[in-house]
Design a protein around this motif. Structure first.
Motif, short mmCIF file in Angstrom:
data_model
loop_
_atom_site.label_atom_id
_atom_site.label_comp_id
_atom_site.label_asym_id
_atom_site.label_seq_id
_atom_site.Cartn_x
_atom_site.Cartn_y
_atom_site.Cartn_z
N ASP A 78 52.46 33.54 36.11
CA ASP A 78 51.73 33.74 37.50
C ASP A 78 50.96 34.99 37.55
N ASP A 79 51.79 36.11 36.77
CA ASP A 79 51.39 37.56 36.95
C ASP A 79 50.15 37.67 36.08
N THR A 80 50.11 36.90 34.81
CA THR A 80 49.21 36.94 33.96
C THR A 80 47.91 36.63 34.40
N ILE A 81 47.97 35.14 35.01
CA ILE A 81 46.80 34.54 35.27
C ILE A 81 46.26 35.06 36.43
N GLY A 82 47.15 35.65 37.66
CA GLY A 82 46.59 36.22 38.69
C GLY A 82 45.72 37.66 38.27
N ASP A 83 46.20 38.37 37.27
CA ASP A 83 45.68 39.62 37.03
C ASP A 83 44.42 39.43 36.40
N MET A 84 44.30 38.03 35.48
CA MET A 84 43.04 37.78 34.77
C MET A 84 42.07 37.44 35.91
#
Length: 197
Positions: free
Chosen positions: A164-170
């Protein structure tokens, strides 16, 4: 070598006005801070801080407008510093804000470099900067997330990595780059008197 000469000419040009002096002061403080961190902080923190220097120097070398130069310097330093003092975990949402702004300014730098290399049409055209900046921002976001994963997997598990953090950051990075592209479609990103690359 014309590229190196042009970058050197932009680098050695004396600052004019309060904003250009401020950008150079922030750049100088960042250099001093990174050198000091080599002797006072863990090596991983030094490495994170030192990653801000190329962007801070490049913004001067490619002749960004004074305000954008200052914003780039401050943003990359805040992004690195927030990692070192653990603001990303302490302040909910700070991670997304920094990803949006940092990716936006780096997408603007990418636009200038691609424009100067004649890879894209001049940034005065309306659609080109929006598409290219957004694409560059998403690519930069993906690359950064891979660096985070590599750091988590092979260096320290203190790095926060979740799906979730990775997708949110992108998503945040892509949004910031989209805004940068929209602004670049309306306004010039570089100083009028810069040495062309």
């Amino acid at each position: 070598m014309p590229l190196i000469r042009a970058m050197y000419a932009n680098l050695k040009r004396p600052p004019r006005g309060v904003v250009e002096w401020s950008a150079d002061a922030v750049r100088a403080a960042a250099i001093v801070g990174v050198v000091v961190s080599l002797f006072t902080l863990p090596f991983t923190d030094f490495a994170v801080l030192s990653m801000s220097l190329p962007a801070a120097m490049l913004s001067r070398m490619i002749g960004l407008r004074a305000g954008l130069d200052l914003l780039t310097c401050v943003t990359v330093i805040v992004a690195a510093g927030s990692n070192v003092i653990d603001l990303y975990r302490a302040w909910t949402g700070w991670d997304l804000i920094v990803h949006a702004v940092c990716t936006g300014v780096l997408a603007a730098v990418a636009l200038v470099l691609l424009d100067d290399a004649r890879v894209i049409e001049p940034t005065g055209r309306r659609r080109t900067p929006i598409v290219v900046a957004t694409s560059a921002g998403l690519a930069l976001s993906a690359a950064w997330e891979m660096v985070e994963w590599f750091g988590y997997r092979f260096i320290t598990d203190a790095i926060f990595v979740t799906y979730d953090d990775t997708i949110g950051d992108m998503i945040a990075g892509g949004a910031g780059a989209l805004v940068a592209g929209a602004l670049a479609s309306r306004w010039r990103l570089t100083r009028a008197d810069r040495a062309p690359l």
